[in-house]
Design an enzyme around this catalytic site. Structure first.
Site, PDB file in Angstrom:
ATOM      1  N   ASP A  45       0.848  -1.195   0.000  1.00  0.00           N
ATOM      2  CA  ASP A  45       0.000   0.000   0.000  1.00  0.00           C
ATOM      3  C   ASP A  45       0.880   1.241   0.000  1.00  0.00           C
ATOM      4  O   ASP A  45       1.760   1.391   0.854  1.00  0.00           O
ATOM      5  CB  ASP A  45      -0.900   0.001   1.242  1.00  0.00           C
ATOM      6  CG  ASP A  45      -1.829   1.200   1.282  1.00  0.00           C
ATOM      7  OD1 ASP A  45      -2.977   1.071   0.823  1.00  0.00           O
ATOM      8  OD2 ASP A  45      -1.401   2.279   1.755  1.00  0.00           O
ATOM      9  N   TYR A  50       3.031   9.824  -0.049  1.00  0.00           N
ATOM     10  CA  TYR A  50       4.096   9.204   0.737  1.00  0.00           C
ATOM     11  C   TYR A  50       5.478   9.425   0.130  1.00  0.00           C
ATOM     12  O   TYR A  50       6.487   9.199   0.806  1.00  0.00           O
ATOM     13  CB  TYR A  50       3.856   7.687   0.867  1.00  0.00           C
ATOM     14  CG  TYR A  50       2.542   7.290   1.474  1.00  0.00           C
ATOM     15  CD1 TYR A  50       1.704   8.216   2.093  1.00  0.00           C
ATOM     16  CD2 TYR A  50       2.111   5.964   1.420  1.00  0.00           C
ATOM     17  CE1 TYR A  50       0.479   7.834   2.635  1.00  0.00           C
ATOM     18  CE2 TYR A  50       0.899   5.578   1.963  1.00  0.00           C
ATOM     19  CZ  TYR A  50       0.081   6.520   2.560  1.00  0.00           C
ATOM     20  OH  TYR A  50      -1.121   6.135   3.089  1.00  0.00           O
ATOM     21  N   LYS A  78      -2.846   5.990  -4.165  1.00  0.00           N
ATOM     22  CA  LYS A  78      -3.924   6.923  -3.818  1.00  0.00           C
ATOM     23  C   LYS A  78      -3.745   8.260  -4.512  1.00  0.00           C
ATOM     24  O   LYS A  78      -2.621   8.739  -4.699  1.00  0.00           O
ATOM     25  CB  LYS A  78      -3.973   7.139  -2.296  1.00  0.00           C
ATOM     26  CG  LYS A  78      -4.052   5.857  -1.493  1.00  0.00           C
ATOM     27  CD  LYS A  78      -4.050   6.117   0.006  1.00  0.00           C
ATOM     28  CE  LYS A  78      -3.817   4.835   0.774  1.00  0.00           C
ATOM     29  NZ  LYS A  78      -2.412   4.365   0.690  1.00  0.00           N
ATOM     30  N   HIS A 111      -7.778   9.704  -1.684  1.00  0.00           N
ATOM     31  CA  HIS A 111      -7.143   9.689  -0.370  1.00  0.00           C
ATOM     32  C   HIS A 111      -7.980  10.398   0.704  1.00  0.00           C
ATOM     33  O   HIS A 111      -7.905  10.044   1.889  1.00  0.00           O
ATOM     34  CB  HIS A 111      -5.777  10.367  -0.475  1.00  0.00           C
ATOM     35  CG  HIS A 111      -4.750   9.871   0.480  1.00  0.00           C
ATOM     36  ND1 HIS A 111      -3.412   9.812   0.197  1.00  0.00           N
ATOM     37  CD2 HIS A 111      -4.858   9.400   1.742  1.00  0.00           C
ATOM     38  CE1 HIS A 111      -2.744   9.327   1.228  1.00  0.00           C
ATOM     39  NE2 HIS A 111      -3.603   9.081   2.177  1.00  0.00           N
TER      40      HIS A 111
END
Length: 315
Positions: A45, A50, A78, A111
């Site tokens: 994931d 990120y 996302k 998200h």
């Protein structure tokens, strides 16, 4: 042994256990993914937010070169809130695919329901301590995400941090059904009502922060830092000869909730996967269920006050 999976509304299989990569950066993330794949993880994931998709892509490429097949993996990414304008959805997805070195994603999530101002600054500010927002409803963004499925760039789409009414709005008005709703969940934040709704609507719930971020300042601030020392969980862990973290993760899996504990420590990544040689009894599941205290850690406070801010609604 094969790890358990849950069936999505698309018919695809999604591993119930995955590796979370939030705040895993650069070489730490690359090594964590390599370790996880070597241990048998097949679900990773990530997200544009990120900033680690290139590192994940490097680890995937090396594993593909040694025989791992793309179809054996389940990769989630996302769409961040600054990409909600319909014109930005396709380019954002294509960037993630390029960084990951993939032709398609198994799952692409919105998200967060509220849109931030467009641009490459992930956290635009209004100069007054609040996020600079954009007046675009999430259904406009969803329609653009549906086009990604049509184009074969993603196999399934879903949402993250959506409350029950927001999820139901997508279910009612979308052309393609959301396959997943990924939310914060742990024994102190069970999201029991949301799980009931997801199950009834054939939507899979995914739990992030399944251990309530032990040792973090947020956990201390919101009174959930004691989760892994909770007497009820300690008693259950001792009975099974497992750690309290393993019990918390197992609880989600037995609820048929996908769970994505994050770690960059090889021993922890391994420990988090050693879940399939024990079962929690009905009484033990119930004891953990009763620990719920609505102990949310993540509130996205800069977005509070926005009409689509999700945490005023029911989870």
């Amino acid at each position: 042994m094969s790890w358990p999976v849950v069936r999505l509304c698309t018919g695809a299989s999604m591993p119930l256990l995955g590796l979370g990569t939030w705040k895993a950066r650069e070489n730490d993330c690359y090594q964590a993914v390599k370790t996880a794949l070597g241990l048998g993880y097949r679900h990773i994931d990530t997200a544009e937010l990120y900033q680690n998709e290139k590192e994940i892509g490097k680890a995937l490429k090396e594993n593909f070169a040694t025989g791992l097949k793309r179809e054996e993996l389940f990769i989630t990414s996302k769409l961040w809130s600054t990409r909600h304008h319909p014109d930005d959805v396709l380019p954002a997805c294509q960037r993630s695919l390029t960084d990951l070195g993939l032709d398609y994603l198994d799952l692409y999530l919105m998200h967060f329901p509220a849109a931030r101002a467009r641009g490459d600054n992930f956290f635009p500010s209004d100069g007054k301590g609040k996020a600079a927002m954009m007046d675009i409803h999430f259904m406009e963004t969803w329609k653009a995400m549906e086009n990604l499925v049509d184009a074969g760039l993603v196999k399934a789409i879903g949402v993250s941090n959506f409350n029950i009414s927001q999820m139901e709005e997508v279910l009612t008005n979308g052309r393609i059904k959301p396959a997943v709703n990924q939310v914060e969940s742990h024994p102190y934040l069970g999201c029991h009502r949301l799980l009931e709704c997801c199950t009834a609507k054939d939507v899979v719930m995914t739990a992030y922060c399944p251990l309530a971020r032990p040792g973090s300042q947020e956990a201390k601030d919101f009174g959930v830092d004691s989760l892994l020392q909770d007497p009820a969980i300690v008693e259950i862990s001792q009975k099974h000869g497992k750690t309290t973290a393993q019990v918390c993760i197992k609880w989600q899996i037995q609820r048929n909730v996908v769970v994505i504990p994050k770690s960059v420590t090889p021993a922890r990544i391994q420990e988090n996967s050693q879940l399939f040689d024990f079962e929690l009894s009905e009484d033990e599941m119930s004891a953990i269920y009763k620990l719920d205290r609505n102990g949310r850690l993540l509130f996205f406070p800069a977005c509070k006050g926005h009409p689509l801010y999700p945490f005023n609604g029911e989870f």
